[in-house]
Design a protein around this motif. Structure first.
Motif, mmCIF file in Angstrom:
data_model
loop_
_atom_site.group_PDB
_atom_site.id
_atom_site.type_symbol
_atom_site.label_atom_id
_atom_site.label_comp_id
_atom_site.label_asym_id
_atom_site.label_seq_id
_atom_site.Cartn_x
_atom_site.Cartn_y
_atom_site.Cartn_z
ATOM 1 N N GLN A 19 34.943 129.253 -73.919
ATOM 2 C CA GLN A 19 36.095 129.300 -74.827
ATOM 3 C C GLN A 19 35.440 130.212 -76.038
ATOM 4 O O GLN A 19 36.435 130.540 -76.856
ATOM 5 N N PRO A 46 35.896 135.233 -76.133
ATOM 6 C CA PRO A 46 36.550 136.139 -76.474
ATOM 7 C C PRO A 46 36.250 136.077 -78.352
ATOM 8 O O PRO A 46 36.512 137.469 -78.838
ATOM 9 N N ILE A 88 33.302 138.515 -78.722
ATOM 10 C CA ILE A 88 33.573 139.994 -78.391
ATOM 11 C C ILE A 88 34.330 140.515 -79.557
ATOM 12 O O ILE A 88 34.081 141.578 -79.746
ATOM 13 N N LEU A 89 35.437 139.663 -80.091
ATOM 14 C CA LEU A 89 36.130 140.361 -80.948
ATOM 15 C C LEU A 89 35.670 139.993 -82.679
ATOM 16 O O LEU A 89 36.057 141.014 -83.343
#
Length: 811
Positions: free
Chosen positions: A390, A393, A396-397
């Motif tokens: 979870q 993301p 990565i962002l």
């Protein structure tokens, strides 16, 4: 096109190694702190969320003020939950937990092991807290006496890899009982507000009078039906009080109504705390485990954001300060037909690439620092904690978002240059001053100074706690637990150890003024007939005659207990708070009355002494009324020692223990360790605040170093001319440094009131607290300013000492 942007960005990073290092390293530190703090904050916010329907589960709390003594408790009476379920359709289910008998001796082979966190629970446990049952029938757990539900870890501990289902454990030494294991549950996650490896049935609670609304000893949880507003439901508690509690109160007290009770300045209130709020928003006495604090979550979240923002500000400052170097590049590219959007993307690509490079370094540092961070924060994070599905993301962002944030202003600023002005070199007049850049530098140091000042105040409060006169001695007190298991030999053991060299005194001490010790309160009265005007609640501890001298408490009036006086079994020693609340000028010889739950069963106790107030709870709490009764609570024995080699003495005491009970483990700790545990959260906050304050100052100074280095480069020829004309080294250092030092001083003026306001709020949570001295602000300001001066002067001095011939030879 993107490939070309990245290639140019990479070349620019390699071309300007110093500034690239400052940007990447600063961002890496900010991102590392952000990642670790995010782990902490997410874990704190996740408590109890794994339970199904957690948003419908609530704990019943008790708020009692009686005779001047106030208590905000996390517990309620044993029949409360059952009555609510019976009388109100809004209640779907309830469960009670009982922790008073939490320590158990459990036989394994020929020896006994100690389990410290055992709980009794209703058979409805899984209806409210649906634990994952690995073995056994979940529908029949805790329905029969002498049955047991244990965790996976406990099963492996006592039975290895074999199945524990249906097997028995012998529990207890004095009166051993065989318990049959009827279920094994998966280990509880660490983010649950109570932890245990063993659940016992309620039918095995002995020596307790059930169905008593006036005794508050149970953690009661109710599960409300969907759509029920718990605040509206709380209003029904007044009906429960009138219908059930008032009739029982009349049995031992002359009381007509709750209105009479309130007229005496008293109150009895019950409330609900949402399960999801217990860990962070509940600070009541008798919590099942030490809770967190939502304020610290907010503080850490803000600090994490500010650290990251400070690192981003460094990037903005250096990028805009170096605008002159990039100006001709921008001008030429615009003349060649490059659109502004393309330039923005180019500069943004450099920022994002820098961010991703910093993020890779930050991940590596975070992984290496996790064990140390666990020690500071009291957590159990692993490398896997960072890379949960979870979170991917987010990982990565995050660098993308940081890159955009850091590069947004520089990209638009650099791409806005006009080609004609740039190519005519008209831009250089503005590189020295930038209000926006000055604002960012000031913001960096405001944040740094607030953290530095806050750290000083936190450590001053901790030092105040450590050195305040507590009313007892916590130093050189050795506490041996489980001495009641020695049965009739516990007194012999105490006396034998007392004879050892280095042991000054000893006492049975089931009640101690530190965390995780026993507590009990009773209702007393100044008259034989109890009523709302003459009755009050206070702590009542059983001690022996050695307790007061062993803990170096001071008897202000009267005397201590003594074996010489047989009447001391009906005597009581009270603290100053109780004496003041009772209102006697000289309480010695006066009577206090206690009943056994019946208005006709009253016992008179004679006050024989008054002991100086001592802090038996955290200094967040005021000292409440307390009395000592003569007796023996022998689960714990405390020894006052005086030796330079405590571990050698401990080994001697352990050897003596083994002569009495070789099969029982010897457990001990020092009292000052338990005292420190009461303030473990504050100590962690102090450590984390110190680390973060140092990092913010370091990152801010890193930015200053980069800015002064760049400005010194830009003004090389000016410095050379000034030196040729006779300027001194010191005047040149002042020239380069004064603007930055003005910003740091301005930051100090802004940060001081902000830090005062924040820390004044924090200190108000302590009933006993230090004063906020002006010297704290001056000291923090001087330290930060000196660091900034050193940072700026380092490069200023280097520029001032440069040979002017080298800087002017091209002219």
């Amino acid at each position: 096109m993107i490939r070309n942007y990245l290639k140019i960005a990479w070349r620019n990073i390699l071309k300007n190694k110093l500034y690239s290092f400052i940007n990447i390293f600063g961002l890496a530190i900010g991102l590392t702190c952000f990642l670790l703090i995010t782990l902490y904050v997410v874990d704190e916010l996740s408590y109890d969320r794994q339970f199904k329907d957690a948003e419908r589960i609530y704990r019943i709390n008790s708020d009692i003020k009686f005779g001047g003594a106030e208590q905000r408790m996390a517990v309620s009476s044993d029949p409360f939950g059952a009555i609510l379920k019976k009388d109100y359709a809004e209640v779907e289910q309830y469960v009670r937990l009982y922790a008073n008998n939490s320590r158990r001796f459990i036989k394994k082979g020929n020896e006994f092991l100690v389990e410290n966190n055992c709980l009794h629970a209703d058979s409805t446990l899984l209806d409210v807290f649906p634990l994952n049952i690995i073995e056994g029938d979940s529908r029949r757990i805790l329905t029969e006496p002498n049955t047991l539900v244990i965790s996976q870890t406990a099963a492996k501990k006592y039975f290895g890899n074999a199945s524990a289902l249906g097997k028995t454990l012998t529990i207890g030494i004095n009166n051993p009982i065989e318990y049959k294991i009827t279920a094994v549950y998966e280990d509880m996650p660490s983010n649950i507000h109570f932890q245990t490896d063993m659940f016992f049935p309620f039918k095995n609670i002995n020596d307790y009078k059930f169905d008593n609304f006036l005794n508050h000893n149970f953690y009661t949880y109710i599960k409300l039906r969907k759509g029920v507003d718990y605040k509206e439901f709380e209003k029904k508690f007044d009906v429960v009080i009138d219908k059930y509690i008032l009739p029982q109160a009349k049995v031992f007290m002359d009381i007509n109504s709750m209105e009479d009770f309130k007229k005496g300045g008293n109150y009895l209130k019950y409330s609900l705390t949402p399960l999801l709020d217990i860990h962070l928003k509940s600070d009541r006495i008798y919590e099942l485990s030490p809770n967190g604090d939502i304020q610290y979550v907010y503080i850490f979240s803000v600090v994490a954001l500010f650290l990251l923002l400070i690192a981003c500000i460094n990037f903005m400052n250096l990028s805009t300060a170096r605008s002159a170097n990039r100006a001709k590049e921008v001008g030429i590219r615009k003349v060649m037909g490059t659109q502004r959007n393309s330039l923005i993307i180019q500069f943004m690509s450099e920022s994002v690439l820098t961010s991703y490079l910093a993020f890779m370094i930050a991940l590596t540092i975070a992984i290496l620092l996790i064990p140390y961070f666990n020690d500071i924060a009291g957590k159990q994070f692993t490398i896997q904690s960072l890379f949960q599905v979870q979170y991917l993301p987010f990982l990565i962002l995050l660098p993308m978002a940081v890159g955009v944030l850091a590069g947004y202003y520089p990209s638009f600023f650099l791409s806005s240059f006009r080609p004609i002005e740039v190519l005519k070199s008209k831009l250089n007049a503005n590189y020295r001053r930038s209000n926006f850049r000055n604002t960012l530098v000031t913001f960096q140091f405001v944040t740094s100074l607030v953290l530095v000042i806050s750290t000083f105040i936190i450590y001053r409060q901790l030092n105040y706690i450590q050195n305040k006169n507590l009313g007892f001695s916590k130093d050189q007190i050795l506490v041996v637990t489980g001495t009641s298991s020695l049965r009739d030999n516990n007194h012999v053991f105490k006396e034998e150890v007392k004879k050892m060299a280095g042991v000054k005194n000893a006492t049975f001490a089931g009640f101690l003024p530190v965390a995780n010790s026993s507590r009990t309160d009773n209702t007393f009265s100044k008259e034989a007939l109890f009523n709302t005007q003459n009755s009050f609640n206070m702590q009542a501890w059983e001690i022996d005659e050695d307790y007061i001298p062993t803990l170096d408490m001071k008897v202000l009036q009267g005397r201590n207990f003594s074996k010489v006086f047989s009447t001391d079994s009906s005597a009581v020693i009270i603290n100053e708070k109780a004496a003041k609340m009772i209102g006697y000028d000289n309480p010695i010889g006066k009577k206090l009355y206690i009943n056994n739950g019946n208005i006709n069963d009253v016992k008179a106790l004679t006050i024989i002494g008054v002991v100086k107030n001592f802090h038996y709870e955290s200094m967040r709490e005021s000292v409440g009324p307390l009395c000592f009764r003569y007796g023996k609570s022998a689960w714990v024995t405390a020894f006052k020692i005086n030796t330079d080699e405590p571990q050698t003495l401990v080994k001697q005491i352990e050897a003596k223990w083994k002569t009495f009970a070789p099969e029982i483990p010897f457990n001990y700790h020092f009292m000052n360790e338990s005292f420190d545990e009461m303030y473990r959260a504050e100590q962690r906050i102090g450590t984390i605040a110190m680390v973060f304050s140092l990092l913010t100052v370091f990152i801010a100074c890193l930015g200053l170093f980069g800015l002064i280095t760049y400005i010194a480069e830009q003004r090389t020829k000016e410095i050379g001319v000034r030196k040729v004309l006779g300027a001194s080294v010191w005047s040149i250092v002042q020239l380069l440094s004064k603007d930055f030092l003005k910003l740091v001083c301005l930051a100090f003026l802004i940060a001081s009131p902000l830090a005062y306001y924040a820390m004044n709020i924090w200190l108000k949570s302590f009933a006993f607290r230090t004063e906020i001295s002006i010297w704290i602000f001056l000291g923090a300001g001087v330290v930060t300013i000196l660091i900034a001066i050193f940072t700026v002067s380092l490069q200023s001095m280097k520029a001032a000492l440069m040979n002017p011939i080298k800087s002017l030879k091209s002219e």
